[in-house]
Design an enzyme around this catalytic site. Structure first.
Site, PDB file in Angstrom:
ATOM      1  N   ASP A   1      -0.961  -3.414   4.132  1.00  0.00           N
ATOM      2  CA  ASP A   1      -0.194  -3.385   2.877  1.00  0.00           C
ATOM      3  C   ASP A   1      -0.634  -4.523   1.952  1.00  0.00           C
ATOM      4  O   ASP A   1      -0.680  -4.358   0.734  1.00  0.00           O
ATOM      5  CB  ASP A   1       1.301  -3.493   3.145  1.00  0.00           C
ATOM      6  CG  ASP A   1       1.866  -2.308   3.906  1.00  0.00           C
ATOM      7  OD1 ASP A   1       1.278  -1.214   3.844  1.00  0.00           O
ATOM      8  OD2 ASP A   1       2.913  -2.484   4.562  1.00  0.00           O
TER       9      ASP A   1
ATOM     10  N   ASP B   1       4.904  -2.343  10.896  1.00  0.00           N
ATOM     11  CA  ASP B   1       5.099  -3.431   9.934  1.00  0.00           C
ATOM     12  C   ASP B   1       5.667  -4.632  10.675  1.00  0.00           C
ATOM     13  O   ASP B   1       6.383  -4.469  11.671  1.00  0.00           O
ATOM     14  CB  ASP B   1       6.059  -3.012   8.815  1.00  0.00           C
ATOM     15  CG  ASP B   1       5.450  -1.994   7.864  1.00  0.00           C
ATOM     16  OD1 ASP B   1       4.211  -1.951   7.736  1.00  0.00           O
ATOM     17  OD2 ASP B   1       6.222  -1.247   7.236  1.00  0.00           O
TER      18      ASP B   1
END
Length: 173
Positions: free
Chosen positions: A141, A125
């Protein structure tokens, strides 16, 4: 009609490959340029770049849970199989493109994060909103979140007679 369907699936496959490649390229960039580095503002005070190894589910849920990676991999594979099956079963009518596009986003995002989980044991991330308290996230995401929201809106308000688990409003009449 069968040829048109095959060509359509090839195009969606190429689209998915491009989306997955974009996600993976951003993650490779993040590993090379953000890992071990301080957070960088992309838009000062709004959107920053950082590096995070997410061992949990979406947005870090259940991170650190023993056996989480295997559990999330299995759950993700089941969800991907269901989404792909639904995608294939949708009629080829133009109005159902409004359901195929969000499914394409969900599947592409799911595969992008699944690649990380299998290859690295975690998901990479890198985006963090600084103006609100929001978990760190990645391109995949974004695909999944936008796809789920679009699918919900389309299914509820635009394509009300979409087949769900093999039925349509015509079948019920």
């Amino acid at each position: 009609m069968h040829n048109k369907r095959s060509i359509s699936f090839i195009i969606y496959g190429i689209d998915a490959a491009v989306l997955i490649a974009l996600d993976q390229l951003v993650k490779f960039w993040a590993i090379a340029n953000l890992q071990g580095q301080p957070e960088r503002p992309l838009i000062q005070g709004f959107l920053h770049l950082t590096y995070l190894e997410n061992t949990g589910a979406a947005f870090g849920l259940l991170a650190g849970f023993s056996g989480a990676s295997l559990l999330f991999t299995i759950v993700k594979l089941v969800i991907l199989a269901l989404a792909i099956t639904y995608f294939i079963k949708l009629p080829m009518e133009p109005k159902f493109i409004m359901l195929r596009i969000p499914l394409l986003l969900v599947v592409s995002g799911g595969i992008g994060n699944l690649i990380d989980r299998i290859r690295l044991g975690h998901v990479v991330d890198m985006f963090v909103f600084r103006f609100i308290d929001f978990p760190v996230f990645n391109v995949a995401d974004i695909y999944v979140t936008v796809g789920v929201i679009m699918f919900g809106i389309m299914a509820l308000f635009v394509v009300k007679d979409a087949p769900l688990f093999g039925t349509t409003s015509k079948d019920k009449a």
